[in-house]
Write an enzyme that holds these catalytic residues in place. Sequence first.
Site, PDB file in Angstrom:
ATOM      1  N   SER A 139       4.482   2.583   3.213  1.00 27.75           N
ATOM      2  CA  SER A 139       3.574   3.193   4.195  1.00 27.75           C
ATOM      3  C   SER A 139       4.078   2.787   5.576  1.00 27.75           C
ATOM      4  CB  SER A 139       2.168   2.625   3.980  1.00 27.75           C
ATOM      5  OG  SER A 139       1.342   2.885   5.085  1.00 27.75           O
ATOM      6  N   TYR A 169      -3.445  -4.298   2.489  1.00 30.48           N
ATOM      7  CA  TYR A 169      -2.671  -3.045   2.409  1.00 30.48           C
ATOM      8  C   TYR A 169      -1.346  -3.236   3.142  1.00 30.48           C
ATOM      9  CZ  TYR A 169      -1.629   1.954   2.433  1.00 30.48           C
ATOM     10  OH  TYR A 169      -1.032   3.182   2.234  1.00 30.48           O
TER      11      TYR A 169
HETATM   12  P1  NAD Z   1      -4.891   9.200  -3.524  1.00 31.93           P
HETATM   13  O1  NAD Z   1      -6.052   8.283  -3.585  1.00 31.93           O
HETATM   14  O2  NAD Z   1      -5.102  10.655  -3.317  1.00 31.93           O
HETATM   15  O3  NAD Z   1      -3.991   9.035  -4.838  1.00 31.93           O
HETATM   16  C1  NAD Z   1      -3.724   7.798  -5.409  1.00 31.93           C
HETATM   17  C2  NAD Z   1      -3.692   7.970  -6.912  1.00 31.93           C
HETATM   18  O4  NAD Z   1      -3.341   6.708  -7.491  1.00 31.93           O
HETATM   19  C3  NAD Z   1      -5.055   8.370  -7.490  1.00 31.93           C
HETATM   20  O5  NAD Z   1      -4.906   9.410  -8.419  1.00 31.93           O
HETATM   21  C4  NAD Z   1      -5.542   7.088  -8.163  1.00 31.93           C
HETATM   22  O6  NAD Z   1      -6.397   7.317  -9.268  1.00 31.93           O
HETATM   23  C5  NAD Z   1      -4.228   6.433  -8.570  1.00 31.93           C
HETATM   24  N1  NAD Z   1      -4.343   4.992  -8.737  1.00 31.93           N
HETATM   25  C6  NAD Z   1      -4.844   4.082  -7.863  1.00 31.93           C
HETATM   26  N2  NAD Z   1      -4.794   2.856  -8.402  1.00 31.93           N
HETATM   27  C7  NAD Z   1      -4.266   2.989  -9.644  1.00 31.93           C
HETATM   28  C8  NAD Z   1      -3.989   2.076 -10.687  1.00 31.93           C
HETATM   29  N3  NAD Z   1      -4.284   0.774 -10.585  1.00 31.93           N
HETATM   30  N4  NAD Z   1      -3.422   2.546 -11.815  1.00 31.93           N
HETATM   31  C9  NAD Z   1      -3.144   3.869 -11.962  1.00 31.93           C
HETATM   32  N5  NAD Z   1      -3.414   4.779 -11.006  1.00 31.93           N
HETATM   33  C10 NAD Z   1      -3.969   4.340  -9.862  1.00 31.93           C
HETATM   34  O7  NAD Z   1      -3.965   8.599  -2.384  1.00 31.93           O
HETATM   35  P2  NAD Z   1      -2.579   9.069  -1.792  1.00 31.93           P
HETATM   36  O8  NAD Z   1      -2.777   9.221  -0.347  1.00 31.93           O
HETATM   37  O9  NAD Z   1      -1.981  10.157  -2.580  1.00 31.93           O
HETATM   38  O10 NAD Z   1      -1.748   7.722  -2.013  1.00 31.93           O
HETATM   39  C11 NAD Z   1      -0.618   7.636  -2.852  1.00 31.93           C
HETATM   40  C12 NAD Z   1       0.253   6.489  -2.366  1.00 31.93           C
HETATM   41  O11 NAD Z   1       0.731   6.790  -1.070  1.00 31.93           O
HETATM   42  C13 NAD Z   1      -0.478   5.156  -2.249  1.00 31.93           C
HETATM   43  O12 NAD Z   1       0.367   4.108  -2.660  1.00 31.93           O
HETATM   44  C14 NAD Z   1      -0.753   5.053  -0.769  1.00 31.93           C
HETATM   45  O13 NAD Z   1      -0.885   3.733  -0.335  1.00 31.93           O
HETATM   46  C15 NAD Z   1       0.492   5.716  -0.204  1.00 31.93           C
HETATM   47  N6  NAD Z   1       0.330   6.198   1.163  1.00 31.93           N
HETATM   48  C16 NAD Z   1      -0.532   7.205   1.459  1.00 31.93           C
HETATM   49  C17 NAD Z   1      -0.635   7.616   2.773  1.00 31.93           C
HETATM   50  C18 NAD Z   1      -1.558   8.730   3.191  1.00 31.93           C
HETATM   51  O14 NAD Z   1      -1.699   8.934   4.395  1.00 31.93           O
HETATM   52  N7  NAD Z   1      -2.163   9.462   2.302  1.00 31.93           N
HETATM   53  C19 NAD Z   1       0.122   7.009   3.773  1.00 31.93           C
HETATM   54  C20 NAD Z   1       0.987   6.001   3.423  1.00 31.93           C
HETATM   55  C21 NAD Z   1       1.095   5.598   2.112  1.00 31.93           C
END
Ligand code: NAD
Length: 262
Positions: free
Chosen positions: A144, A157
């Site tokens: 991130s 985080y």
């Molecule tokens: P999201 O919440 O839409 O998706 C995350 C998915 O991971 C969900 O389906 C959830 O059920 C699953 N998950 C969470 N913990 C879990 C576990 N212990 N075991 C199995 N599945 C699990 O969020 P997103 O935005 O798609 O995030 C995906 C990744 O991207 C994350 O690691 C997040 O930190 C990273 N990220 C997102 C952003 C953003 O702006 N959306 C920015 C930087 C990094």
Amino acid sequence: MKNFKNKTIIITGGASGLGLAAAKELASKGGNLSLVDYDEEGLKKAKEELKNEFLDIKVISILADVSEEEAVKNYVKTTLKEFGSIDGFLNNAGIEGDQAPMDEYDVDVFKKVVDINLMGVFYGLKYVLPEMKENGGKIVNMSSVGGLRGVINITPYVATKHSVAGMTKSAAMEFAKYNILTNALAPGAILTNMVAESMKKVNPENPKKAEEEFAKRNPMGRLGRPEEVAKVVAFLLSDDNSYINGQVIAIDGGESNIYGNL
Ligand code: NAD
């Protein structure tokens, strides 16, 4: 171009957001998918959606909590049993945790974020890497901008996403000799459930306003879209990526470069 034909990619956190967007992008290029998530309903829906839209690929779904080592061993084993090899791995599942200043941060929540974002990514690497040694492979870990910069009120985080960046660099050095290329992505604010929930915490009365303020601080004046991250995932996991290794690539409209006013 179907440049993932006959390739198998594991995607953790594949039931929604960035994981699901990547699944669609890879499926459109002919990749077979192993979707891993702990959200049973979301996983079922995602699998159905992919099966209906992309008729020429195979999709399996595996219910697993990535913070549990045995569950990680099992998703690797199940994928190999079904497909015979693992060519790509999107090590993506993660949570934000609570929002609170460091001196008020709940210790149990901190540990939970570490278990999922750090240990979950580590277990994934530990059990997928050996399976790629023979034929090579590509890995993308989801860090991130919080893995490159400080961010207020989300200490675990930020700490865990810096760890993901660190593990990426070490894996890249240790496993390049097996033709396994490991990189990380550092998205800024991308419009997914996680960010929608985060905006509600920033401004419970008016989350839309929090989102607009975020967008204003971005050189491009907007948040990112999951598809924009998915395209980069697909490139890094493809054969077209033959020499990018150990990098943490920001996808944030340039926001992480800002020092001073825009
Ligand atoms: P999201 O919440 O839409 O998706 C995350 C998915 O991971 C969900 O389906 C959830 O059920 C699953 N998950 C969470 N913990 C879990 C576990 N212990 N075991 C199995 N599945 C699990 O969020 P997103 O935005 O798609 O995030 C995906 C990744 O991207 C994350 O690691 C997040 O930190 C990273 N990220 C997102 C952003 C953003 O702006 N959306 C920015 C930087 C990094």
